[in-house]
Design an enzyme around this catalytic site. Structure first.
Site, short mmCIF file in Angstrom:
data_model
loop_
_atom_site.label_atom_id
_atom_site.label_comp_id
_atom_site.label_asym_id
_atom_site.label_seq_id
_atom_site.Cartn_x
_atom_site.Cartn_y
_atom_site.Cartn_z
N PHE A 185 23.10 -16.26 40.25
CA PHE A 185 23.14 -15.67 41.73
C PHE A 185 22.34 -14.20 41.32
O PHE A 185 23.32 -13.33 41.21
CB PHE A 185 24.50 -15.77 42.47
CG PHE A 185 23.82 -15.53 43.82
CD1 PHE A 185 23.54 -16.44 44.79
CD2 PHE A 185 23.86 -14.36 44.64
CE1 PHE A 185 22.97 -16.56 46.05
CE2 PHE A 185 23.27 -14.13 46.02
CZ PHE A 185 23.08 -15.04 46.49
N VAL A 186 21.15 -13.84 41.75
CA VAL A 186 20.70 -12.72 41.47
C VAL A 186 20.47 -12.03 42.73
O VAL A 186 20.25 -12.68 43.79
CB VAL A 186 19.45 -12.81 40.59
CG1 VAL A 186 19.48 -13.39 39.27
CG2 VAL A 186 18.42 -13.69 41.39
N ASP A 188 13.74 -21.36 45.11
CA ASP A 188 15.30 -21.72 44.80
C ASP A 188 15.26 -23.41 44.86
O ASP A 188 14.66 -24.05 44.14
CB ASP A 188 16.18 -21.13 45.46
CG ASP A 188 17.73 -21.23 44.89
OD1 ASP A 188 17.83 -22.15 43.88
OD2 ASP A 188 18.55 -20.43 45.16
N ARG A 231 19.95 -5.50 48.61
CA ARG A 231 18.70 -5.38 48.66
C ARG A 231 17.96 -4.14 48.20
O ARG A 231 16.92 -4.05 47.61
CB ARG A 231 18.11 -5.62 49.98
CG ARG A 231 18.41 -6.99 50.65
CD ARG A 231 17.71 -7.34 52.06
NE ARG A 231 18.38 -8.38 52.94
CZ ARG A 231 17.92 -9.47 52.79
NH1 ARG A 231 17.13 -9.91 51.71
NH2 ARG A 231 18.68 -10.46 53.56
N GLU A 261 6.62 -14.52 48.38
CA GLU A 261 8.28 -14.67 48.43
C GLU A 261 8.78 -13.82 47.10
O GLU A 261 8.20 -13.94 46.24
CB GLU A 261 8.60 -16.35 48.23
CG GLU A 261 8.80 -16.74 49.68
CD GLU A 261 10.17 -16.49 49.95
OE1 GLU A 261 10.59 -15.36 49.84
OE2 GLU A 261 10.82 -17.31 50.71
N ASP A 262 10.20 -13.58 47.33
CA ASP A 262 10.99 -13.08 46.32
C ASP A 262 11.45 -14.16 45.27
O ASP A 262 11.40 -13.94 44.26
CB ASP A 262 12.18 -12.13 46.73
CG ASP A 262 13.20 -13.08 47.94
OD1 ASP A 262 12.35 -13.78 48.84
OD2 ASP A 262 14.17 -12.77 47.86
C1 PRP Z 1 15.89 -16.62 50.53
C2 PRP Z 1 14.92 -16.01 49.79
C3 PRP Z 1 13.89 -17.36 49.87
C4 PRP Z 1 14.87 -18.28 49.91
C5 PRP Z 1 14.69 -19.18 48.81
O1 PRP Z 1 15.84 -16.22 51.65
O2 PRP Z 1 14.46 -14.87 50.04
O3 PRP Z 1 13.19 -16.87 51.10
O4 PRP Z 1 16.19 -17.88 50.19
O5 PRP Z 1 15.58 -20.19 48.95
P1 PRP Z 1 15.10 -22.02 48.86
O6 PRP Z 1 14.10 -22.25 47.79
O7 PRP Z 1 16.48 -22.46 48.50
O8 PRP Z 1 14.90 -22.17 50.21
P2 PRP Z 1 17.23 -16.26 52.83
O9 PRP Z 1 17.15 -17.50 53.61
O10 PRP Z 1 18.34 -15.87 52.08
O11 PRP Z 1 16.86 -15.02 53.62
P3 PRP Z 1 16.47 -13.32 53.43
O12 PRP Z 1 15.07 -13.47 52.73
O13 PRP Z 1 16.44 -12.83 54.83
O14 PRP Z 1 17.62 -13.12 52.34
MG MG Z 2 19.13 -13.97 51.54
MN MN Z 3 13.92 -15.05 52.16
#
Ligand code: PRP
Ligand code: MG
Ligand code: MN
Length: 181
Positions: free
Chosen positions: A152-153, A103, A165, A99-100
């Site tokens: 917010f990063v 949160d 991205r 994961e990136d």
């Molecule tokens: C973001 C991020 C994680 C998730 C973390 O994805 O890439 O997957 O939110 O947040 P959380 O711990 O509060 O669940 P997003 O849903 O924005 O989709 P994306 O990866 O396509 O940007």
């Molecule tokens: Mg996202």
């Molecule tokens: Mn995500």
């Protein structure tokens, strides 16, 4: 220019690459003799995943899963949607979820439960960023690149409203971009 929307750089390309190499070396040590399956959670983790696998020297395989919870806002909507499931079975495999950012923990707690029910031999989480201040659902994380404050990063795969991205570094977005101050 994307750059004009960035308040300051949190991690440079060089810092990211150095940390990614350390994580890959740790995975190499921990999975010696095994062949882990790296599962990238799209879309945010695609850049980290691409860099990470190229630093791992063990034989490994990759698969991709797409989930979304944020919509276009800056906070999680709380609802996780499976947009694309894995292509392969994971039963009996040593899975590393990539994961990136971790949160609220909403996405990962949901996803890890879902994948555990498929009976992998083992499952671990590797996240580039961890924002513990915002955690509402507990998630165990075995590999974490950086712990970050509640800001917010964007960049290096992370988006705001699907943009940023492609920035090669991780930066903090100016609040005016998302309607703050
Ligand atoms: C973001 C991020 C994680 C998730 C973390 O994805 O890439 O997957 O939110 O947040 P959380 O711990 O509060 O669940 P997003 O849903 O924005 O989709 P994306 O990866 O396509 O940007
Ligand atoms: Mg996202
Ligand atoms: Mn995500």
């Amino acid at each position: 220019m994307l750059e004009q929307d960035i308040d300051r750089v949190l991690f440079t390309e060089e810092q990211l690459q150095a940390r990614v190499a350390e994580i890959a070396a740790q995975i190499d040590r921990d999975y010696a003799g095994k062949q882990p399956l790296l599962v990238s959670v799209l879309r945010g983790s695609f850049v980290f995943m691409a860099d990470l696998v190229r630093r791992i020297t063990l034989p490994c395989t990759v698969d991709f899963m797409a989930v979304s919870s944020y919509g276009s806002g800056t906070t999680s909507s709380g609802q996780v949607k499976i947009v694309k499931d894995l292509s392969e079975q994971i039963e009996g495999k040593d899975v590393i979820v990539v994961e990136d950012i971790l949160d609220s923990g909403n996405t990962l707690s949901y996803l890890l439960k879902l994948l555990e029910a498929r009976h992998p031999a083992s499952i671990r989480l590797c996240t580039l960023l961890d924002k513990p201040e915002r955690r509402t659902k507990p998630v165990a994380v075995q590999y974490s690149g950086f712990t970050i404050p509640d800001e917010f990063v964007v960049g290096y795969g992370l988006d705001y409203d699907e943009k940023y991205r492609n920035l090669p570094y991780i930066g903090i977005l100016k609040p005016r971009v998302y309607g703050g101050e």
